[in-house]
Design a protein around this motif. Structure first.
Motif, PDB file in Angstrom:
ATOM      1  N   HIS A  15       0.832  -1.202   0.000  1.00 18.81           N
ATOM      2  CA  HIS A  15       0.000   0.000   0.000  1.00 18.81           C
ATOM      3  C   HIS A  15       0.869   1.255   0.000  1.00 18.81           C
ATOM      4  N   ARG A  16       2.194   1.075   0.012  1.00 22.03           N
ATOM      5  CA  ARG A  16       3.109   2.216   0.075  1.00 22.03           C
ATOM      6  C   ARG A  16       3.440   2.737  -1.333  1.00 22.03           C
ATOM      7  N   ASP A  17       3.945   3.961  -1.372  1.00 21.25           N
ATOM      8  CA  ASP A  17       4.394   4.577  -2.620  1.00 21.25           C
ATOM      9  C   ASP A  17       5.860   4.193  -2.813  1.00 21.25           C
ATOM     10  N   LEU A  18       6.095   3.072  -3.509  1.00 23.00           N
ATOM     11  CA  LEU A  18       7.464   2.581  -3.662  1.00 23.00           C
ATOM     12  C   LEU A  18       8.327   3.547  -4.458  1.00 23.00           C
ATOM     13  N   ALA A  19       7.738   4.220  -5.453  1.00 27.37           N
ATOM     14  CA  ALA A  19       8.528   5.171  -6.251  1.00 27.37           C
ATOM     15  C   ALA A  19       9.065   6.290  -5.364  1.00 27.37           C
ATOM     16  N   ALA A  20       8.242   6.790  -4.427  1.00 29.64           N
ATOM     17  CA  ALA A  20       8.707   7.831  -3.498  1.00 29.64           C
ATOM     18  C   ALA A  20       9.768   7.267  -2.558  1.00 29.64           C
ATOM     19  N   MET A  21       9.613   6.029  -2.145  1.00 26.58           N
ATOM     20  CA  MET A  21      10.612   5.405  -1.275  1.00 26.58           C
ATOM     21  C   MET A  21      11.945   5.252  -1.999  1.00 26.58           C
ATOM     22  N   VAL A  22      11.894   4.999  -3.306  1.00 27.58           N
ATOM     23  CA  VAL A  22      13.128   4.933  -4.100  1.00 27.58           C
ATOM     24  C   VAL A  22      13.805   6.295  -4.109  1.00 27.58           C
ATOM     25  N   ASP A  23      12.999   7.356  -4.306  1.00 34.16           N
ATOM     26  CA  ASP A  23      13.561   8.706  -4.314  1.00 34.16           C
ATOM     27  C   ASP A  23      14.205   9.048  -2.971  1.00 34.16           C
ATOM     28  N   GLU A  24      13.630   8.520  -1.881  1.00 35.35           N
ATOM     29  CA  GLU A  24      14.164   8.790  -0.547  1.00 35.35           C
ATOM     30  C   GLU A  24      15.266   7.808  -0.147  1.00 35.35           C
ATOM     31  N   ARG A  25      15.613   6.915  -1.073  1.00 32.89           N
ATOM     32  CA  ARG A  25      16.650   5.898  -0.847  1.00 32.89           C
ATOM     33  C   ARG A  25      16.296   4.960   0.305  1.00 32.89           C
ATOM     34  N   ARG A  26      15.011   4.710   0.459  1.00 34.35           N
ATOM     35  CA  ARG A  26      14.555   3.731   1.435  1.00 34.35           C
ATOM     36  C   ARG A  26      14.157   2.428   0.765  1.00 34.35           C
ATOM     37  N   PHE A  27      14.216   2.411  -0.570  1.00 33.81           N
ATOM     38  CA  PHE A  27      13.937   1.186  -1.326  1.00 33.81           C
ATOM     39  C   PHE A  27      14.842   1.187  -2.547  1.00 33.81           C
ATOM     40  N   ARG A  28      15.465   0.050  -2.809  1.00 31.26           N
ATOM     41  CA  ARG A  28      16.443  -0.040  -3.901  1.00 31.26           C
ATOM     42  C   ARG A  28      15.752   0.138  -5.249  1.00 31.26           C
ATOM     43  N   GLU A  29      16.351   0.971  -6.091  1.00 36.72           N
ATOM     44  CA  GLU A  29      15.773   1.226  -7.394  1.00 36.72           C
ATOM     45  C   GLU A  29      15.804  -0.017  -8.272  1.00 36.72           C
ATOM     46  N   ASP A  30      16.911  -0.774  -8.228  1.00 37.14           N
ATOM     47  CA  ASP A  30      17.000  -1.964  -9.071  1.00 37.14           C
ATOM     48  C   ASP A  30      15.983  -3.022  -8.660  1.00 37.14           C
ATOM     49  N   LEU A  31      15.738  -3.150  -7.356  1.00 33.51           N
ATOM     50  CA  LEU A  31      14.724  -4.099  -6.900  1.00 33.51           C
ATOM     51  C   LEU A  31      13.333  -3.640  -7.311  1.00 33.51           C
ATOM     52  N   TYR A  32      13.098  -2.347  -7.239  1.00 32.30           N
ATOM     53  CA  TYR A  32      11.792  -1.800  -7.634  1.00 32.30           C
ATOM     54  C   TYR A  32      11.469  -2.172  -9.073  1.00 32.30           C
ATOM     55  N   TYR A  33      12.442  -2.011  -9.968  1.00 33.63           N
ATOM     56  CA  TYR A  33      12.182  -2.325 -11.371  1.00 33.63           C
ATOM     57  C   TYR A  33      12.055  -3.820 -11.602  1.00 33.63           C
ATOM     58  N   ARG A  34      12.729  -4.622 -10.797  1.00 34.69           N
ATOM     59  CA  ARG A  34      12.582  -6.076 -10.903  1.00 34.69           C
ATOM     60  C   ARG A  34      11.185  -6.528 -10.496  1.00 34.69           C
ATOM     61  N   LEU A  35      10.667  -5.925  -9.437  1.00 30.98           N
ATOM     62  CA  LEU A  35       9.360  -6.317  -8.920  1.00 30.98           C
ATOM     63  C   LEU A  35       8.219  -5.802  -9.783  1.00 30.98           C
ATOM     64  N   SER A  36       8.409  -4.627 -10.394  1.00 31.27           N
ATOM     65  CA  SER A  36       7.297  -3.957 -11.072  1.00 31.27           C
ATOM     66  C   SER A  36       7.313  -4.185 -12.575  1.00 31.27           C
ATOM     67  N   THR A  37       7.633  -5.398 -13.005  1.00 34.33           N
ATOM     68  CA  THR A  37       7.543  -5.708 -14.429  1.00 34.33           C
ATOM     69  C   THR A  37       6.149  -5.412 -14.957  1.00 34.33           C
ATOM     70  N   PHE A  38       5.137  -5.798 -14.168  1.00 32.80           N
ATOM     71  CA  PHE A  38       3.750  -5.571 -14.578  1.00 32.80           C
ATOM     72  C   PHE A  38       2.971  -5.068 -13.369  1.00 32.80           C
ATOM     73  N   PRO A  39       2.922  -3.744 -13.156  1.00 32.67           N
ATOM     74  CA  PRO A  39       2.171  -3.208 -12.012  1.00 32.67           C
ATOM     75  C   PRO A  39       0.669  -3.177 -12.289  1.00 32.67           C
ATOM     76  N   ILE A  40      -0.107  -3.465 -11.265  1.00 29.70           N
ATOM     77  CA  ILE A  40      -1.573  -3.405 -11.357  1.00 29.70           C
ATOM     78  C   ILE A  40      -2.083  -2.591 -10.171  1.00 29.70           C
ATOM     79  N   ALA A  41      -2.815  -1.530 -10.459  1.00 25.66           N
ATOM     80  CA  ALA A  41      -3.404  -0.710  -9.398  1.00 25.66           C
ATOM     81  C   ALA A  41      -4.790  -1.235  -9.070  1.00 25.66           C
ATOM     82  N   LEU A  42      -5.020  -1.547  -7.800  1.00 18.30           N
ATOM     83  CA  LEU A  42      -6.325  -2.022  -7.359  1.00 18.30           C
ATOM     84  C   LEU A  42      -7.187  -0.824  -6.958  1.00 18.30           C
ATOM     85  N   PRO A  43      -8.367  -0.689  -7.527  1.00 17.50           N
ATOM     86  CA  PRO A  43      -9.187   0.495  -7.231  1.00 17.50           C
ATOM     87  C   PRO A  43      -9.752   0.435  -5.820  1.00 17.50           C
ATOM     88  N   PRO A  44      -9.820   1.569  -5.129  1.00 17.42           N
ATOM     89  CA  PRO A  44     -10.492   1.584  -3.823  1.00 17.42           C
ATOM     90  C   PRO A  44     -11.987   1.398  -4.013  1.00 17.42           C
TER      91      PRO A  44
END
Length: 449
Positions: free
Chosen positions: A271-300
């Protein structure tokens, strides 16, 4: 122009429903599987596809849906869409794959349409785990249906309570790994000291208390799907090892030098904003791109107009069995007016509370109102303002350094209290304090109890 007998005979032998169409949407031939599915309507040959499957008087693209035939006429290529079809069992989601066949003049002459039902979702309360018919739900489901048969890593993004684990299960069950295990690892509940052992396993004697060797969750998921839930809570040190697993398919147990191989598909959720966490260096950019090959947003839930009416009977059957409830129109209207910031999970909890407050078999508006009034979000359930302790607001966005410094300046209690007020775990707060590296911001500057 008539189809070749050989083509009609070929379609007849296929196990999935197939039809042959002309450019005017008319059904020229239908195989046995299609005829069985729509046998209640009599003969289908000579009728239009939109009349048979949708009960529409006009083509799908003129009735608010996407039309694969219209798209194929424009592109000249094969097209694939997700449709909601009328079937003997009621409305059901169907994957449509339409392929053009060239005519004598070079342009499209016929179209072969293949239909494949989605067992993972439906528009009926009793149909499946994923239920809905709103536009937002259908757009999400179309992405699930497209990616599920592949081996691509999937990243599920959505607010808490939107059903990320159900969608992950739908991806797994619609893949060629459905015969193997779906194994979930909850990153938010695992202490950092046990994370590696839980994920990769350990050898006997690897650490104090390791009296025997143990398989990890990666090994349990071999051949199947690994669901990494709340992936935004993975410690930075562990992100490197997870990246290695994704890139090479190899890992080592804690206390071992042996390189092991894992055949897994990874579905992660947060539920977190991983892209913002990457910018803050709290989440690895290379891992982010590995995980997000196919992102799907679930509607509220607030964006799924009309879906509450479908979800209510399905959820009631799950939370109130063996009792059976009906819901009055006024009660349903009150439910549909609620914002449900906790999404489907909050709706489920509210319905369970409502059934406990209802002595009969019909839920009326007063039962729903009473359940709302006794809920934590109701003003009546909260302490008066002059008695309640002041609390800092829980941030809805990622916690930036300046916000953390301001919170530290205002706070005089324990570390656990501060973490709770900030809406993060105590472990995450400890890590952020170490990263901050400012005078007075060390983890020891705040009480631990």
């Amino acid at each position: 122009m008539h189809p070749l007998p050989e083509l009609t005979a070929f379609l007849e032998g296929l196990p999935e429903p197939h039809i042959l169409l002309d450019t005017q949407y008319r059904i020229l031939a239908a195989n046995a599987a299609y005829r069985r599915q729509f046998s209640a309507q009599g003969s289908v040959v000579g009728r239009t596809c939109h009349e048979v499957s949708h009960h529409f008087a006009v083509p799908c693209d003129q009735a608010g849906e996407s039309c694969p035939l219209a798209q194929s006429l424009h592109s000249g290529q094969r097209e694939r869409v997700l449709h909601l079809h009328h079937t003997p069992r009621g409305e059901a989601y169907v994957n449509i794959e339409l392929s053009p066949l060239p005519g004598p003049q070079g342009g499209p002459g016929f179209f072969v349409e293949k239909m494949e039902s989605l067992r993972m979702a439906g528009a009926q309360p009793e149909a499946a785990a994923l239920i809905g018919r709103s536009g937002a739900f259908q757009r999400m489901l179309a992405l699930v249906a497209r990616v599920a048969p592949s081996s691509a890593n999937v990243l599920l993004l959505g607010e808490s309570g939107t059903g990320k684990e159900l969608v992950a299960r739908a991806v797994h069950e619609a893949s060629n790994r459905a015969g193997h295990a779906l194994v979930a690892v909850d990153c938010a509940s695992l202490p950092e000291t046990l994370f590696e052992s839980e994920l990769f396993g350990h050898e006997r004697g690897a650490f104090t208390g390791a009296t025997h060797a143990r398989d990890g969750l990666v090994e349990a998921a071999n051949g199947g799907t690994l669901l990494i839930d709340e992936v935004g809570d993975i410690p930075l040190a562990m992100q490197v090892k997870l990246l290695r697993l994704l890139e090479t398919g190899t890992y080592r147990r804690v206390g071992s030098t042996e390189l092991r191989h894992a055949d897994i598909r990874v579905v992660s959720a947060t539920h977190r904003d991983l892209a913002a966490m990457v910018d803050e260096r709290r989440f690895r950019e290379d891992l982010y791109y590995r995980l997000s090959t196919f992102p799907i947003a679930l509607p509220p839930l607030r964006e799924r107009t009309g879906d509450i009416a479908l979800l209510v009977p399905a959820l009631l059957a799950r939370v109130a069995a063996p009792r059976q409830f009906s819901v009055s129109p006024a009660a349903l209207a009150l439910l549909e007016r609620q914002p449900f910031p906790g999404n489907v999970r909050e709706l489920r909890n509210l319905l369970e509370r409502t059934t406990l407050l209802c002595d009969g078999n019909c839920i009326e508006i007063e039962h729903v109102q009473l359940a709302l009034d006794t809920g934590l979000r109701s003003p009546k359930a909260l302490a008066p303002a002059d008695c309640a302790p002041a609390r800092m607001p829980v941030p809805t966005q990622p916690l930036h350094d300046n916000a953390l410094r301001q919170a530290l300046a205002r706070h005089h209690g324990s570390r656990a209290e501060l973490a709770s007020q900030l809406g993060i775990s105590e472990r995450s707060l400890y890590r952020r304090l170490r990263e901050l590296k400012t005078p007075g911001a060390s983890p020891s500057a705040i009480g631990s109890s």
